[in-house]
Motif scaffolding. Structure first.
Motif, PDB file in Angstrom:
ATOM      1  N   ALA A 181       0.846  -1.190   0.000  1.00 15.13           N
ATOM      2  CA  ALA A 181       0.000   0.000   0.000  1.00 15.13           C
ATOM      3  C   ALA A 181       0.882   1.241   0.000  1.00 15.13           C
ATOM      4  O   ALA A 181       1.923   1.276   0.663  1.00 15.13           O
ATOM      5  N   ILE A 182       0.469   2.247  -0.742  1.00 15.92           N
ATOM      6  CA  ILE A 182       1.154   3.529  -0.765  1.00 15.92           C
ATOM      7  C   ILE A 182       0.112   4.621  -0.929  1.00 15.92           C
ATOM      8  O   ILE A 182      -0.861   4.444  -1.667  1.00 15.92           O
ATOM      9  N   GLY A 183       0.277   5.740  -0.220  1.00 12.37           N
ATOM     10  CA  GLY A 183      -0.736   6.777  -0.325  1.00 12.37           C
ATOM     11  C   GLY A 183      -0.379   8.025   0.448  1.00 12.37           C
ATOM     12  O   GLY A 183       0.719   8.142   1.016  1.00 12.37           O
ATOM     13  N   GLN A 184      -1.313   8.951   0.470  1.00  8.29           N
ATOM     14  CA  GLN A 184      -1.127  10.176   1.239  1.00  8.29           C
ATOM     15  C   GLN A 184      -2.469  10.662   1.769  1.00  8.29           C
ATOM     16  O   GLN A 184      -3.530  10.378   1.194  1.00  8.29           O
ATOM     17  N   ASN A 185      -2.410  11.393   2.886  1.00  5.86           N
ATOM     18  CA  ASN A 185      -3.601  11.920   3.527  1.00  5.86           C
ATOM     19  C   ASN A 185      -3.336  13.368   3.940  1.00  5.86           C
ATOM     20  O   ASN A 185      -2.291  13.680   4.518  1.00  5.86           O
TER      21      ASN A 185
END
Length: 270
Positions: free
Chosen positions: A160-164
């Motif tokens: 998983a890879i992401g940003q918030n």
């Protein structure tokens, strides 16, 4: 599962004092669509208008014989972390539930299948809840993530890879004080890798590595963290299982520290 397309819509009203000192009324509306062109693919999306502006929830998902691919993008209001924990990353349960959708359509039997697989693999979801920063007020979050599950004969990988990005909704400072007192917004970039391997029909090992970087706009808030977990799980008796998990955490930045812990757990089903 056959191909289908469904749509939803709503209109309504809201009353609150989140944005102002006095209670105000607001109109709200929303539309949504859920399209499954085949039993392997799904596209769903919702667009809503509320007192804080527009919110959306977009999900793209595709499943092959051995993999599950998911992209999500959502923007919505989240209550304070004092009364809820919102996962940043897709949980192992959610990924396996979507993966097994093609094998078991009944949600109850699929839930039992997923729970049994999580137990056999030694996967846990508690690490997916960890965050982040101090907040005691309502906030507006925008989260984007790409997650992949690969299922082998005896091994399972999740990536998983992401940003918030978060910002406070309240017009005044939080009564208990939090990181939004000195930050206009807080952005977090994260990634996670997990590997589970069945050593025998009743035992398995897991390795998980995750990282997160948190930065604030308006202050010197800057923090990076990495977590390494190694676990072993086995069935001790027909209704009894045991597991051991070692965790190493390293945090650098505003509040730097290192931590090593281990946990042993025995579970018995009556």
């Amino acid at each position: 599962i056959t191909a289908y397309l469904t749509g939803t819509a709503f209109v309504g009203a809201e009353r609150n004092d989140v944005l102002t000192t006095e209670t105000e009324s607001y109109s709200s509306w929303g539309v949504g669509v859920d399209w499954r062109p085949s039993d392997r693919s799904r596209v769903s999306g919702d667009l809503e208008h509320h007192y804080y502006g527009n919110a959306h929830n977009l999900a793209l998902e595709h499943r092959t014989g051995r993999t599950l691919w998911r992209f999500s993008d959502w923007r919505n209001v989240v209550g304070s972390s004092l009364d809820e924990a919102v996962p940043l990353m897709s949980s192992n349960y959610d990924l396996l539930d979507s993966y097994y959708l093609g094998l078991e359509a009944d949600p109850i039997r699929r839930a039992q299948l997923v729970e049994a697989e999580l137990e056999r693999l030694g996967f846990t979801n508690t690490e997916d809840l960890y965050r982040r920063f101090l907040t005691s007020s309502s906030r507006l979050d925008r989260n984007q993530q790409l997650a992949v599950l690969l299922n082998g004969a005896r091994s399972v990988y999740t990536i998983a890879i992401g940003q918030n990005r978060s910002q406070r909704l309240d017009s005044d400072s939080a009564p208990l004080g939090d990181d939004f007192d000195t930050n206009e917004s807080i952005t977090q970039r994260y990634w996670g890798l997990q590997y589970a391997h069945r050593l025998t029909p009743v035992s398995s090992m897991t390795v998980a590595l995750s990282g997160m970087k948190t930065e604030g706009v308006g202050s010197n808030l800057s923090e990076s963290s990495k977590i390494l977990q190694i676990g072993f799980a086995t069935q001790l008796a027909p209704r009894t299982s045991g597991s051991v998990r070692l965790q190493r955490m390293a945090v650098s930045g505003t509040a730097a520290y290192n931590e090593t812990s281990w946990r042993a757990l025995i579970t018995h089903r009556f």
